[in-house]
Every structure is written in structure tokens, then in C-alpha cells.
Motif scaffolding. Sequence first.
Motif, PDB file in Angstrom:
ATOM      1  N   ARG A   1     109.584 -32.587  56.911  1.00 18.25           N
ATOM      2  CA  ARG A   1     108.481 -33.374  57.479  1.00 18.25           C
ATOM      3  C   ARG A   1     107.766 -34.184  56.404  1.00 18.25           C
ATOM      4  NH1 ARG A   1     107.614 -28.576  60.484  1.00 18.25           N
ATOM      5  NH2 ARG A   1     105.979 -27.941  59.010  1.00 18.25           N
ATOM      6  N   GLU A   2     107.684 -33.608  55.192  1.00 16.43           N
ATOM      7  CA  GLU A   2     107.015 -34.286  54.085  1.00 16.43           C
ATOM      8  C   GLU A   2     107.911 -35.321  53.403  1.00 16.43           C
ATOM      9  OE1 GLU A   2     105.954 -31.070  51.555  1.00 16.43           O
ATOM     10  OE2 GLU A   2     104.229 -30.446  52.768  1.00 16.43           O
ATOM     11  N   LYS A   3     109.186 -35.392  53.841  1.00 20.13           N
ATOM     12  CA  LYS A   3     110.161 -36.283  53.207  1.00 20.13           C
ATOM     13  C   LYS A   3     110.257 -35.991  51.707  1.00 20.13           C
ATOM     14  CE  LYS A   3     111.007 -38.590  57.000  1.00 20.13           C
ATOM     15  NZ  LYS A   3     112.316 -38.482  57.693  1.00 20.13           N
ATOM     16  N   CYS A   4     110.357 -34.715  51.380  1.00 20.76           N
ATOM     17  CA  CYS A   4     110.418 -34.289  49.977  1.00 20.76           C
ATOM     18  C   CYS A   4     111.653 -34.869  49.298  1.00 20.76           C
ATOM     19  CB  CYS A   4     110.441 -32.768  49.900  1.00 20.76           C
ATOM     20  SG  CYS A   4     110.619 -32.120  48.231  1.00 20.76           S
ATOM     21  N   ALA A   5     111.458 -35.510  48.141  1.00 18.52           N
ATOM     22  CA  ALA A   5     112.565 -36.147  47.426  1.00 18.52           C
ATOM     23  C   ALA A   5     113.225 -35.210  46.421  1.00 18.52           C
ATOM     24  CB  ALA A   5     112.069 -37.397  46.703  1.00 18.52           C
ATOM     25  N   SER A   6     112.752 -33.972  46.323  1.00 16.77           N
ATOM     26  CA  SER A   6     113.331 -33.021  45.376  1.00 16.77           C
ATOM     27  C   SER A   6     114.533 -32.317  46.006  1.00 16.77           C
ATOM     28  CB  SER A   6     112.285 -31.981  44.958  1.00 16.77           C
ATOM     29  OG  SER A   6     112.897 -30.936  44.237  1.00 16.77           O
ATOM     30  N   MET A   7     115.710 -32.572  45.465  1.00 12.91           N
ATOM     31  CA  MET A   7     116.897 -31.901  45.968  1.00 12.91           C
ATOM     32  C   MET A   7     116.816 -30.401  45.699  1.00 12.91           C
ATOM     33  SD  MET A   7     120.107 -34.454  45.192  1.00 12.91           S
ATOM     34  CE  MET A   7     120.190 -33.968  43.471  1.00 12.91           C
TER      35      MET A   7
ATOM     36  N   TYR B   1     117.657 -40.376  44.881  1.00 13.80           N
ATOM     37  CA  TYR B   1     118.251 -41.480  44.125  1.00 13.80           C
ATOM     38  C   TYR B   1     117.857 -42.857  44.671  1.00 13.80           C
ATOM     39  CZ  TYR B   1     121.062 -37.891  41.886  1.00 13.80           C
ATOM     40  OH  TYR B   1     121.467 -36.775  41.183  1.00 13.80           O
ATOM     41  N   GLY B   2     117.000 -42.886  45.692  1.00 15.95           N
ATOM     42  CA  GLY B   2     116.551 -44.158  46.238  1.00 15.95           C
ATOM     43  C   GLY B   2     117.689 -45.022  46.742  1.00 15.95           C
ATOM     44  N   LEU B   3     118.632 -44.431  47.442  1.00 15.85           N
ATOM     45  CA  LEU B   3     119.810 -45.169  47.882  1.00 15.85           C
ATOM     46  C   LEU B   3     119.461 -46.247  48.898  1.00 15.85           C
ATOM     47  CD1 LEU B   3     122.469 -42.306  48.340  1.00 15.85           C
ATOM     48  CD2 LEU B   3     122.101 -43.795  46.352  1.00 15.85           C
ATOM     49  N   ARG B   4     120.083 -47.390  48.747  1.00 15.85           N
ATOM     50  CA  ARG B   4     119.927 -48.486  49.700  1.00 15.85           C
ATOM     51  C   ARG B   4     121.195 -48.675  50.531  1.00 15.85           C
ATOM     52  NH1 ARG B   4     115.613 -47.466  48.693  1.00 15.85           N
ATOM     53  NH2 ARG B   4     113.926 -48.711  47.781  1.00 15.85           N
ATOM     54  N   THR B   5     122.316 -48.140  50.014  1.00 16.59           N
ATOM     55  CA  THR B   5     123.590 -48.159  50.738  1.00 16.59           C
ATOM     56  C   THR B   5     124.182 -46.754  50.657  1.00 16.59           C
ATOM     57  OG1 THR B   5     125.031 -48.640  48.834  1.00 16.59           O
ATOM     58  CG2 THR B   5     123.943 -50.518  49.911  1.00 16.59           C
ATOM     59  N   PRO B   6     125.110 -46.415  51.544  1.00 13.71           N
ATOM     60  CA  PRO B   6     125.697 -45.071  51.524  1.00 13.71           C
ATOM     61  C   PRO B   6     126.734 -44.850  50.425  1.00 13.71           C
ATOM     62  CG  PRO B   6     126.626 -46.349  53.321  1.00 13.71           C
ATOM     63  CD  PRO B   6     125.527 -47.181  52.731  1.00 13.71           C
ATOM     64  N   GLU B   7     126.958 -45.813  49.593  1.00 11.71           N
ATOM     65  CA  GLU B   7     127.930 -45.695  48.508  1.00 11.71           C
ATOM     66  C   GLU B   7     127.449 -44.712  47.452  1.00 11.71           C
ATOM     67  OE1 GLU B   7     130.988 -45.619  46.400  1.00 11.71           O
ATOM     68  OE2 GLU B   7     131.071 -47.016  48.086  1.00 11.71           O
ATOM     69  N   LEU B   8     128.300 -43.717  47.088  1.00  9.02           N
ATOM     70  CA  LEU B   8     127.914 -42.665  46.138  1.00  9.02           C
ATOM     71  C   LEU B   8     128.427 -42.908  44.720  1.00  9.02           C
ATOM     72  CD1 LEU B   8     128.552 -39.428  48.266  1.00  9.02           C
ATOM     73  CD2 LEU B   8     126.400 -40.678  47.948  1.00  9.02           C
ATOM     74  N   THR B   9     129.122 -44.007  44.497  1.00  8.33           N
ATOM     75  CA  THR B   9     129.757 -44.234  43.199  1.00  8.33           C
ATOM     76  C   THR B   9     128.768 -44.157  42.038  1.00  8.33           C
ATOM     77  OG1 THR B   9     131.412 -45.658  44.241  1.00  8.33           O
ATOM     78  CG2 THR B   9     131.175 -45.807  41.849  1.00  8.33           C
ATOM     79  N   GLU B  10     127.616 -44.787  42.186  1.00  5.65           N
ATOM     80  CA  GLU B  10     126.652 -44.850  41.084  1.00  5.65           C
ATOM     81  C   GLU B  10     126.007 -43.500  40.772  1.00  5.65           C
ATOM     82  OE1 GLU B  10     126.075 -47.473  39.154  1.00  5.65           O
ATOM     83  OE2 GLU B  10     127.627 -48.565  40.256  1.00  5.65           O
TER      84      GLU B  10
END
Length: 294
Positions: free
Chosen positions: A153-159, A221-230
Motif C-alpha cells: 500500500r505504501e509502494k515501498c521501493a525497498s526490495m 530501479y525506476g524502470l520505465r520499460t520491462p526490459e531487465l538488461t540494464e
Amino acid sequence: MFGFIRPVKPELRVKEADRFQQVYCGLCHAIRARYGRFYTFFLSYDMTFFALVAGCDAAETAPPCRKRCDAHPLTKRACAQSDAALELAADVSVLLTYHKLRDSLADEKGPKRALAAVLCQLGKRGYEKARARLPDADAEMVGALADLQTLEREKCASMDRAADASARMTAAVVPRTGDARERVLRQMFYHIGRWVYLLDAAQDVKEDMEQGNYNPVVLRYGLRTPELTEIKQPLERTLERSLADICMAYDLLDAQRDADLIRNIIFLGMPLATRQVLDGTYQTNGGRGRHGSL
């Protein structure tokens, strides 16, 4: 658990592949005997692995029996005889399945949420029986799931925080014996839960981005596309840390039964699933299209 935990069949001896199938079938019969047919539809290779680990301290393996089932009504199939490990795995499977359904009920929308509501109602009686058998494990799971839902719910960015809540659910399945074996198994299943959660998040990046669902990998990682290469290398490193801890814990167990089969799953199967998910080549059930057969 999400189906990532399975052996690499080409590296198994025939008797080991047969043994895995027998435990899988034995677990299905144990679930049906204790909880009825409903929960057999959620039978998984992950819980087959748990049954193998739970019983790996046994000195001997009982010869398999032969039984018919709904999937094979005409011919009897070899299956592992019921024992304490299979009964425990049946109980744990029901608890984890029900809490997964409850989590889906909280997260999903529309038809998926309606389906989750129906499944929760159908599974409630079995869950209450499993909770009565494993009250401490269930209480830990409930607390961990509540923490995970708060983070979502908090949209926690910590994996790490999100994976920790999920990992505590899988660590909770270890029986309370108060000895060194319990500590080793809790460490093993904590990191198995962490690994499964993060790998599942990586697998679901595209779907979660399209549907706007919570995904800690996307947020971290602030992804903008679903590509995981980076982000493949840092993501692989954090997954490998948990795999290393799983391997070390297994080496401390001194397994007596099914040792080579369990080692295949941990040292070969789980690293292979990691590479396949990060490469985008992972296929559910090895791409065979049906569950229950290696």
C-alpha cells in the motif's frame, strides 16, 4: 511459493526422477486424505521440495505404494507412502495456498478478485483445519502477510523489506523443535522465500507495469520499460546471495534421505531458474504445458 523450485531432470538418475514423481503423487494423496480434493488443485513442485527436505533426516526410504487418483483413474501409479514429512507438507501447502488466495483477494480487481473470493470461501474449511494443526506457523504467516500488504500500500521501493516479509512466511513453515536443525531449516526457508519473491517480481515486471501493480523491482530501479538488461547484474547478485545461504544451510543439514535429489534442486535447478527468468527464457513447467510430470 510460485513454481520455480524443481530439479534439472537431465542431471538426475532414473531412480531420483522416479522418487521426485512419487513424492509429488504422495503429497497429492496426503492433501486429499487430510483436506479433500479442493487443495489438490494447488499441488506444486515447491511443496514437493519441502516434503523432501522435511523428511531428509530419515534413515531409510519406505518402498512406494501404488494408488489410483482423479488424474489417473484407470491405472495405479507409484507414490510415496504417507509419513510425517508428507503430512506436514500437506498442512503447510494448505496454509500457504490459503494465504496466497487471501493476498490475491486484497490485491486483485474485477473478475480476478471475484475468483479469489470464491476460492477463499471454498478453501476456508480446510484452512481452519490446517490452522488448528499448525497454529504458531499460521500466526507468523498472518503477521508477515499483514506487513507485506502494508508495504504494498505504501509502494515501498525497498526490495529487501518486501522480500523479508515474504521470506518470514516460508520460514514459518519449519516445525518448532528448538534444536540446531530448526535454526538451519529456518535459515534455508527464509532465503528460499526471499529468492522466490524477488524472482517472481522479476518475472512479473512486464505484467505489473501494464496493470499498475506493486512491484519492488520496478520501484527500486525506476524502470520505465520491462526490459531487465540494464539491471540484470545487480538483480542477479542479490538473488545469488540468497542462493549461497540456501546452499550453506543445506550443507549443514547432513541429509540422509534424498540427498542427491535435493542437491540437484538447490545447486542446479534454482540457479537455472534464476538465469532463465533474468534472460527472459523461463517457461512454467519447463514449457510442457501441463503440471505433474517432469
